[in-house]
Write a protein that holds these residues in place. Structure first.
Motif, PDB file in Angstrom:
ATOM      1  N   THR A  31       0.849  -1.095  -0.046  1.00 63.37           N
ATOM      2  CA  THR A  31      -0.093  -0.123  -0.033  1.00 63.37           C
ATOM      3  C   THR A  31       0.853   1.373   0.119  1.00 63.37           C
ATOM      4  OG1 THR A  31      -0.079   0.021   2.464  1.00 63.37           O
ATOM      5  CG2 THR A  31      -1.808  -1.218   1.282  1.00 63.37           C
ATOM      6  N   GLN A  49      -6.008   1.780   2.408  1.00 63.78           N
ATOM      7  CA  GLN A  49      -6.982   2.740   1.741  1.00 63.78           C
ATOM      8  C   GLN A  49      -8.123   2.227   1.096  1.00 63.78           C
ATOM      9  OE1 GLN A  49      -5.855   6.192   1.694  1.00 63.78           O
ATOM     10  NE2 GLN A  49      -4.160   5.424   2.784  1.00 63.78           N
ATOM     11  N   LYS A  50      -8.032   0.630   1.057  1.00 68.69           N
ATOM     12  CA  LYS A  50      -9.361   0.005   0.642  1.00 68.69           C
ATOM     13  C   LYS A  50     -10.297  -0.412   1.794  1.00 68.69           C
ATOM     14  CE  LYS A  50      -6.745  -4.173  -0.084  1.00 68.69           C
ATOM     15  NZ  LYS A  50      -6.322  -5.047  -0.922  1.00 68.69           N
ATOM     16  N   VAL A  51     -11.356  -0.787   1.547  1.00 74.09           N
ATOM     17  CA  VAL A  51     -12.452  -1.347   2.279  1.00 74.09           C
ATOM     18  C   VAL A  51     -12.129  -2.746   2.801  1.00 74.09           C
ATOM     19  CG1 VAL A  51     -14.273   0.147   1.679  1.00 74.09           C
ATOM     20  CG2 VAL A  51     -14.114  -2.078   0.717  1.00 74.09           C
ATOM     21  N   PRO A  55     -17.913  -7.077  -0.398  1.00 73.31           N
ATOM     22  CA  PRO A  55     -18.581  -6.100  -1.134  1.00 73.31           C
ATOM     23  C   PRO A  55     -20.079  -5.998  -0.788  1.00 73.31           C
ATOM     24  CG  PRO A  55     -17.300  -7.485  -2.641  1.00 73.31           C
ATOM     25  CD  PRO A  55     -17.174  -8.035  -1.166  1.00 73.31           C
ATOM     26  N   ALA A  79     -17.496   4.337   2.073  1.00 70.05           N
ATOM     27  CA  ALA A  79     -17.333   3.150   2.347  1.00 70.05           C
ATOM     28  C   ALA A  79     -18.644   2.167   2.386  1.00 70.05           C
ATOM     29  CB  ALA A  79     -16.701   3.025   3.604  1.00 70.05           C
ATOM     30  N   SER A  82     -20.090   1.578  -0.930  1.00 73.51           N
ATOM     31  CA  SER A  82     -19.475   0.717  -1.789  1.00 73.51           C
ATOM     32  C   SER A  82     -19.849  -0.658  -1.335  1.00 73.51           C
ATOM     33  CB  SER A  82     -17.745   1.054  -1.678  1.00 73.51           C
ATOM     34  OG  SER A  82     -17.257   0.886  -0.230  1.00 73.51           O
ATOM     35  N   LYS A 107     -19.836   6.683  -8.196  1.00 72.02           N
ATOM     36  CA  LYS A 107     -18.613   5.851  -7.951  1.00 72.02           C
ATOM     37  C   LYS A 107     -19.034   4.475  -7.767  1.00 72.02           C
ATOM     38  CE  LYS A 107     -15.283   9.167  -6.314  1.00 72.02           C
ATOM     39  NZ  LYS A 107     -14.432   9.806  -5.153  1.00 72.02           N
ATOM     40  N   THR A 108     -19.972   4.337  -6.851  1.00 69.79           N
ATOM     41  CA  THR A 108     -20.363   2.809  -6.411  1.00 69.79           C
ATOM     42  C   THR A 108     -21.751   2.496  -7.022  1.00 69.79           C
ATOM     43  OG1 THR A 108     -22.051   3.902  -4.566  1.00 69.79           O
ATOM     44  CG2 THR A 108     -19.596   3.781  -4.092  1.00 69.79           C
ATOM     45  N   GLU A 276     -10.028   6.776   5.572  1.00 75.88           N
ATOM     46  CA  GLU A 276     -10.357   5.398   5.247  1.00 75.88           C
ATOM     47  C   GLU A 276     -10.187   4.379   6.724  1.00 75.88           C
ATOM     48  OE1 GLU A 276      -9.099   7.497   1.836  1.00 75.88           O
ATOM     49  OE2 GLU A 276      -8.234   7.254   3.826  1.00 75.88           O
ATOM     50  N   ASN A 280     -13.327   2.249   8.017  1.00 72.22           N
ATOM     51  CA  ASN A 280     -13.045   0.665   7.922  1.00 72.22           C
ATOM     52  C   ASN A 280     -13.853   0.369   9.395  1.00 72.22           C
ATOM     53  OD1 ASN A 280     -12.347  -0.684   5.492  1.00 72.22           O
ATOM     54  ND2 ASN A 280     -10.251   0.078   5.592  1.00 72.22           N
TER      55      ASN A 280
END
Length: 336
Positions: A31, A49-51, A55, A79, A82, A107-108, A276, A280
């Motif tokens: 990362t 940075q990602k969930v 999903p 978040a 998404s 975006k989502t 982020e 999370n």
């Protein structure tokens, strides 16, 4: 043996900086590392940075986030959306909300509703909750994130200044929680509530006494309802963030950037938090994966709170004179 042990312990105060500097080149977390200041230990603590959840973790669920147009609220809405949630974001500024809602939805691919609401006004809150239920249904996630703060010597505060902060933070959280909670009880639906407070809600802090008092009240409210409303299928948890750079917060409490330098020195992980990381933790606490987490207050601050609390934590800054005095003490101890 005692003297040797003391020497080893004191030497360890200085060893970590060299060790971290040497080993950073071997670290690869996959990362982008957020380097801030010159603290070498940040290489060990890169923000992801990602969930982290699957999903579809919030598929079929409705999430309501106050203060959702910017900063932490926007990050949590991104978040949740998404992860499949139908989100409703609320604040006073409808134009900002609409822009954010369109940005997130594009975006989502999931619906995001913009609902104007002044959390200080019970009538506005009632209208907002009615609109929420009309356009999206009863929420299964409620995040009380709306906040206000400024730095001021307490003796300079007027009653109106005090009321401005406590109305947004404490009363606003209470009005949202009570209005949504009553509707959920009538509909016999459960939900996960989350409040965003601060690490000084626990300790108190000079120069932000309205915020500290109001945030402490929010935590008391959440713990009280965790005990009382569990029987209705509702959970209540709290996140205490440490310093996270957002435009709104930092422009008010650190306009010159000088305070950030102090923060970076006293946070053991060597950096500020990220939106982020809060998102999370928030999504986990509001998800079915945390269905047995209720009444929890979780600190997310890189160790800042415990670093400030420890009586001798500043020994990492031992001067040569102090070191010489310790060496002399060791010699005397050995001689005796």
């Amino acid at each position: 043996m005692a003297a040797a042990g003391i020497r080893r312990q004191m030497g360890a105060l200085f060893a970590p900086r060299l060790l971290l500097t040497t080993n950073m080149r071997f670290l690869s977390h996959g990362t982008k590392v957020l380097y801030q200041g010159d603290n070498p230990q940040v290489g060990f603590f890169p923000p992801v940075q990602k969930v982290m959840l699957p999903p579809d973790a919030f598929h079929g669920k409705v999430a309501f986030i106050t203060g959702g147009g910017t900063g932490l609220g926007k990050g949590m809405a991104v978040a949740l959306s998404s992860l499949g949630a139908e989100c409703a974001i609320a604040s006073r500024k409808l134009d900002v909300l609409q822009q954010t809602a369109e940005e997130i939805s594009s975006k989502t691919g999931n619906k995001v509703h913009a609902i104007q609401c002044d959390v200080r006004d019970p009538a506005s809150v009632s209208n907002a909750v009615s609109q929420l239920i009309k356009v999206a249904g009863h929420p299964s996630v409620i995040i009380n994130n709306a906040a206000g703060n400024f730095v001021s010597p307490t003796e300079r505060l007027s009653p109106n200044a005090w009321r401005t902060i406590t109305d947004i933070v404490l009363n606003g959280t209470a009005f949202i929680t009570l209005e949504v909670g009553k509707e959920l009880i009538k509909a016999q639906k459960g939900a996960a509530f989350l409040a965003i407070t601060t690490i000084y809600a626990e300790s108190g802090s000079g120069f932000v006494s309205p915020s500290a008092s109001a945030k402490a009240g929010v935590e008391a409210l959440c713990k009280s309802l965790a005990a009382e409303w569990g029987r209705y299928g509702m959970r209540f948890n709290v996140i205490q963030p440490g310093p996270i750079r957002t435009k709104g917060a930092f422009s008010r409490i650190d306009p010159t950037g000088q305070f950030e330098k102090v923060l970076l020195k006293r946070i053991p992980c060597g950096r500020l938090g990220t939106i982020e990381e809060i998102a999370n933790l928030a999504t986990y606490l509001c998800s079915d994966y945390a269905s047995w987490v209720n009444g929890a207050v979780i600190r997310l601050d890189g160790g800042e709170y415990v670093s400030m609390a420890g009586e001798f934590n500043d020994l990492r800054q031992v001067s040569k004179e102090q070191w010489d005095m310790m060496e002399e003490m060791i010699r005397k101890t050995k001689g005796s």
